[in-house]
Design a protein around this motif. Structure first.
Motif, PDB file in Angstrom:
ATOM      1  N   ALA A  95       0.832  -1.207   0.000  1.00 42.40           N
ATOM      2  CA  ALA A  95       0.000   0.000   0.000  1.00 42.40           C
ATOM      3  C   ALA A  95       0.864   1.253   0.000  1.00 42.40           C
ATOM      4  O   ALA A  95       0.616   2.210  -0.754  1.00 42.40           O
ATOM      5  CB  ALA A  95      -0.938  -0.009   1.207  1.00 42.40           C
ATOM      6  N   GLY A  96       1.883   1.251   0.859  1.00 44.72           N
ATOM      7  CA  GLY A  96       2.782   2.402   0.915  1.00 44.72           C
ATOM      8  C   GLY A  96       3.551   2.587  -0.382  1.00 44.72           C
ATOM      9  O   GLY A  96       3.746   3.717  -0.850  1.00 44.72           O
ATOM     10  N   LEU A  97       3.989   1.478  -0.974  1.00 47.86           N
ATOM     11  CA  LEU A  97       4.726   1.542  -2.237  1.00 47.86           C
ATOM     12  C   LEU A  97       3.855   2.113  -3.350  1.00 47.86           C
ATOM     13  O   LEU A  97       4.313   2.944  -4.152  1.00 47.86           O
ATOM     14  CB  LEU A  97       5.227   0.144  -2.607  1.00 47.86           C
ATOM     15  CG  LEU A  97       5.962  -0.010  -3.945  1.00 47.86           C
ATOM     16  CD1 LEU A  97       7.214   0.859  -3.973  1.00 47.86           C
ATOM     17  CD2 LEU A  97       6.314  -1.478  -4.180  1.00 47.86           C
ATOM     18  N   ALA A  98       2.604   1.682  -3.421  1.00 46.45           N
ATOM     19  CA  ALA A  98       1.695   2.196  -4.452  1.00 46.45           C
ATOM     20  C   ALA A  98       1.463   3.697  -4.272  1.00 46.45           C
ATOM     21  O   ALA A  98       1.510   4.476  -5.239  1.00 46.45           O
ATOM     22  CB  ALA A  98       0.366   1.436  -4.397  1.00 46.45           C
ATOM     23  N   TRP A  99       1.207   4.128  -3.016  1.00 48.47           N
ATOM     24  CA  TRP A  99       0.995   5.555  -2.715  1.00 48.47           C
ATOM     25  C   TRP A  99       2.240   6.355  -3.075  1.00 48.47           C
ATOM     26  O   TRP A  99       2.153   7.426  -3.693  1.00 48.47           O
ATOM     27  CB  TRP A  99       0.650   5.708  -1.239  1.00 48.47           C
ATOM     28  CG  TRP A  99       0.337   7.109  -0.794  1.00 48.47           C
ATOM     29  CD1 TRP A  99       1.222   8.142  -0.646  1.00 48.47           C
ATOM     30  CD2 TRP A  99      -0.936   7.647  -0.447  1.00 48.47           C
ATOM     31  NE1 TRP A  99       0.599   9.276  -0.221  1.00 48.47           N
ATOM     32  CE2 TRP A  99      -0.736   8.997  -0.090  1.00 48.47           C
ATOM     33  CE3 TRP A  99      -2.222   7.106  -0.384  1.00 48.47           C
ATOM     34  CZ2 TRP A  99      -1.776   9.827   0.316  1.00 48.47           C
ATOM     35  CZ3 TRP A  99      -3.268   7.929   0.025  1.00 48.47           C
ATOM     36  CH2 TRP A  99      -3.044   9.279   0.373  1.00 48.47           C
ATOM     37  N   PHE A 100       3.417   5.844  -2.689  1.00 45.64           N
ATOM     38  CA  PHE A 100       4.690   6.516  -2.944  1.00 45.64           C
ATOM     39  C   PHE A 100       4.910   6.686  -4.448  1.00 45.64           C
ATOM     40  O   PHE A 100       5.355   7.741  -4.918  1.00 45.64           O
ATOM     41  CB  PHE A 100       5.821   5.690  -2.329  1.00 45.64           C
ATOM     42  CG  PHE A 100       7.197   6.264  -2.524  1.00 45.64           C
ATOM     43  CD1 PHE A 100       7.706   7.190  -1.629  1.00 45.64           C
ATOM     44  CD2 PHE A 100       7.992   5.861  -3.578  1.00 45.64           C
ATOM     45  CE1 PHE A 100       8.977   7.718  -1.798  1.00 45.64           C
ATOM     46  CE2 PHE A 100       9.264   6.379  -3.762  1.00 45.64           C
ATOM     47  CZ  PHE A 100       9.754   7.311  -2.867  1.00 45.64           C
ATOM     48  N   GLN A 123       4.157  12.194  -0.754  1.00 51.45           N
ATOM     49  CA  GLN A 123       5.169  11.178  -1.006  1.00 51.45           C
ATOM     50  C   GLN A 123       5.719  10.643   0.318  1.00 51.45           C
ATOM     51  O   GLN A 123       5.939   9.433   0.477  1.00 51.45           O
ATOM     52  CB  GLN A 123       6.292  11.812  -1.829  1.00 51.45           C
ATOM     53  CG  GLN A 123       7.178  10.828  -2.564  1.00 51.45           C
ATOM     54  CD  GLN A 123       8.276  11.534  -3.335  1.00 51.45           C
ATOM     55  OE1 GLN A 123       8.708  12.632  -2.986  1.00 51.45           O
ATOM     56  NE2 GLN A 123       8.750  10.914  -4.391  1.00 51.45           N
ATOM     57  N   GLY A 124       5.906  11.533   1.285  1.00 53.68           N
ATOM     58  CA  GLY A 124       6.395  11.115   2.593  1.00 53.68           C
ATOM     59  C   GLY A 124       5.414  10.209   3.316  1.00 53.68           C
ATOM     60  O   GLY A 124       5.823   9.311   4.059  1.00 53.68           O
ATOM     61  N   ILE A 125       4.106  10.416   3.111  1.00 52.85           N
ATOM     62  CA  ILE A 125       3.106   9.539   3.722  1.00 52.85           C
ATOM     63  C   ILE A 125       3.266   8.113   3.199  1.00 52.85           C
ATOM     64  O   ILE A 125       3.212   7.139   3.952  1.00 52.85           O
ATOM     65  CB  ILE A 125       1.686  10.071   3.439  1.00 52.85           C
ATOM     66  CG1 ILE A 125       1.469  11.411   4.164  1.00 52.85           C
ATOM     67  CG2 ILE A 125       0.628   9.057   3.879  1.00 52.85           C
ATOM     68  CD1 ILE A 125       0.166  12.092   3.798  1.00 52.85           C
ATOM     69  N   GLY A 126       3.472   7.971   1.881  1.00 50.85           N
ATOM     70  CA  GLY A 126       3.682   6.644   1.311  1.00 50.85           C
ATOM     71  C   GLY A 126       4.926   5.977   1.868  1.00 50.85           C
ATOM     72  O   GLY A 126       4.916   4.775   2.184  1.00 50.85           O
ATOM     73  N   ALA A 127       5.999   6.750   1.996  1.00 51.79           N
ATOM     74  CA  ALA A 127       7.227   6.190   2.555  1.00 51.79           C
ATOM     75  C   ALA A 127       7.028   5.736   3.993  1.00 51.79           C
ATOM     76  O   ALA A 127       7.557   4.699   4.417  1.00 51.79           O
ATOM     77  CB  ALA A 127       8.347   7.229   2.483  1.00 51.79           C
ATOM     78  N   ALA A 128       6.242   6.501   4.763  1.00 47.93           N
ATOM     79  CA  ALA A 128       6.002   6.142   6.163  1.00 47.93           C
ATOM     80  C   ALA A 128       5.213   4.859   6.303  1.00 47.93           C
ATOM     81  O   ALA A 128       5.351   4.138   7.299  1.00 47.93           O
ATOM     82  CB  ALA A 128       5.270   7.284   6.872  1.00 47.93           C
ATOM     83  N   ALA A 129       4.370   4.547   5.320  1.00 48.97           N
ATOM     84  CA  ALA A 129       3.630   3.281   5.356  1.00 48.97           C
ATOM     85  C   ALA A 129       4.503   2.112   4.936  1.00 48.97           C
ATOM     86  O   ALA A 129       4.348   0.994   5.431  1.00 48.97           O
ATOM     87  CB  ALA A 129       2.404   3.375   4.445  1.00 48.97           C
TER      88      ALA A 129
END
Length: 470
Positions: A95-100, A123-129
């Protein structure tokens, strides 16, 4: 008491357990995802002069473009770790990779400075996941000496990605692939992210799940504290430090104190604070986290400052500016992967000596640049010695702390340490970046004073390192 995950099933004994193709594939996938996230914290540095020209961004906007990603990344990391425990590490990694990946595409298409700042936060939110799941999957996939080697590679990727970002960014900006210019530093993530999304579901283990409660109050207070600290540092120098900046800095102290009180209250009520008590009691974790924050504060600040100085004052191309970091990056990479050959009894002395070397070389480099020297052979040799100092302190310090954390606490420990690393970068860009941008006189004088201030801060970190290696 803080709740923890149930213990994972024991892996079969013997090194062959952790050298099977599947486990090596797990390591390759998660470390590539980790590398993408860390790379994006630094790759933009070498592109900021081009972004300034293309989007007409101010110095403060440039700082927020760099640090906006890291702010979101830092404050949400522990929550990302909890969500991984709750929904499964593989699910959250994907999920985080897709968002990132989607946010990276948006950054590459940004039409002005404000849009780029917003997309960097996303982008930082995706990395945090995605990122907190990496160390957890390593801890649960590898055992014995193989785990130590995997954790060493993990630490090298975290730190080495910061250096590699300068070189890769320079290549992309100067190469101007398909006319993308600076946009390429974000768009490069898209094909890599898509390839990982296609590969990871078949490679990554599903992982264990546990009901983890989220500390939303602690998250809100920590976010407020970080913003109250960073925003005035970033915006103050251009606005000549109006009253609100001083009030905000004072408010950040109150907010950080409130965060401590909130965490204690959550713990007393049987909840799960962001910084779990059981994790903080792990041997050497707290001083290690504090040391990493200070070291990465200096490192992140320096990467921002030197990129601006080389391209805007010395008129280096983006590629030339990126390649200036090659000697340091090469030495850093080699030392990061070979330090474990040093006998274990010498590791504490090696960590402290590395910080002393890193701080001393930064001061020397500051004096050289302040006297008007460019990045010639003597300066590059000093730069390489700086890389050696940081490598033989950062990687073994991180590995030493993580190796003492039980697998059941792996996700929270990962979140805390990487949070401190990223907060260090944020504070470094905000404080040392503002120092450089606000100094009057020549650019050589400004970079010299800033480098000396950074070097002295590294030397101050030695006291924390001594505590961490006891």
């Amino acid at each position: 008491m803080t709740r923890t995950l149930p213990a994972p099933p024991a892996a079969p004994a013997g090194p062959e357990t952790s050298t099977r193709p599947r486990t090596l594939a797990v390591l390759a996938v998660v470390l590539l995802g980790q590398f993408m996230a860390v790379l994006d914290a630094s790759i933009v540095n070498v592109a900021i002069p081009s972004i300034r020209i293309s989007l007409g961004a101010t110095g403060s906007a440039l700082q927020l473009i760099v640090s906006g990603y890291v702010i979101a990344y830092a404050v949400l990391l522990v929550t990302g770790a909890r969500l991984g425990d709750r929904f499964g590490q593989r699910t959250m990694f994907l999920a985080g990779l897709a968002w990132f990946t989607i946010a990276s595409l948006a950054c590459g298409l940004a039409w002005n400075g404000l849009a780029l700042i917003v997309f960097r936060f996303l982008q930082g939110i995706g990395a945090a996941a995605m990122v907190p799941q990496v160390m957890t999957m390593i801890q649960r996939t590898f055992t014995g000496p193989a785990r130590a080697r995997a954790l060493s590679a993990y630490a090298a990727v975290i730190s080495g990605g910061v250096v590699a970002g300068q070189i890769v960014g320079g290549l992309i900006v100067t190469g101007d692939i398909a006319g993308t210019g600076w946009r390429g530093v974000f768009l490069v993530n898209v094909p890599i992210g898509l390839a990982l999304l296609a590969t990871a579901p078949a490679v990554l283990p599903a992982g264990l799940r546990a009901h983890r409660r989220l500390d939303l109050t602690g998250l809100a207070v920590l976010t407020a504290a970080v913003l109250l600290l960073v925003l005035p540092l970033v915006l103050g120098h251009e606005q000549h430090w109006p009253l609100w900046t001083r009030l905000a800095l004072g408010g950040s102290v109150v907010a950080f104190a409130a965060f401590v009180l909130v965490e204690r209250r959550v713990h007393r009520r049987g909840g799960e604070p962001l910084f779990a008590d059981a994790v903080l009691r792990a041997p050497g974790l707290v001083p290690t986290a504090a040391n990493l924050l200070v070291v990465m504060c200096t490192f992140g600040g320096w990467m921002f400052v030197i990129s601006l100085y080389l391209q805007e004052a010395l008129r280096y191309s983006a590629l030339h500016a990126g390649l200036v970091g090659a000697p340091m990056g090469t030495v850093f990479a080699i030392a990061s992967m070979t330090w474990s050959r040093v006998p274990a009894r010498l590791h504490p002395a090696m960590i402290v000596s590395g910080l002393l070397l890193g701080g001393a070389t930064m001061v020397v480099l500051g004096r050289r640049l302040g006297d008007g020297h460019g990045m010639g052979v003597p300066e590059l040799l000093v730069y390489a010695a700086m890389g050696l100092g940081f490598a033989v302190s950062f990687s073994p310090l991180t590995t030493r702390a993580l190796s003492k954390v039980p697998p059941v606490l792996a996700s929270d420990a990962s979140g805390i340490l990487v949070t401190c690393v990223q907060l260090g970068i944020v504070i470094g860009v905000a404080s040392f970046g503002s120092l450089f941008l606000s100094l009057t006189g020549t650019a050589a004088h400004a970079v010299g004073v800033t480098a000396i201030a950074i070097g002295l801060t590294v030397l101050a970190a030695v006291a924390l390192a001594v505590r961490a290696v006891r």
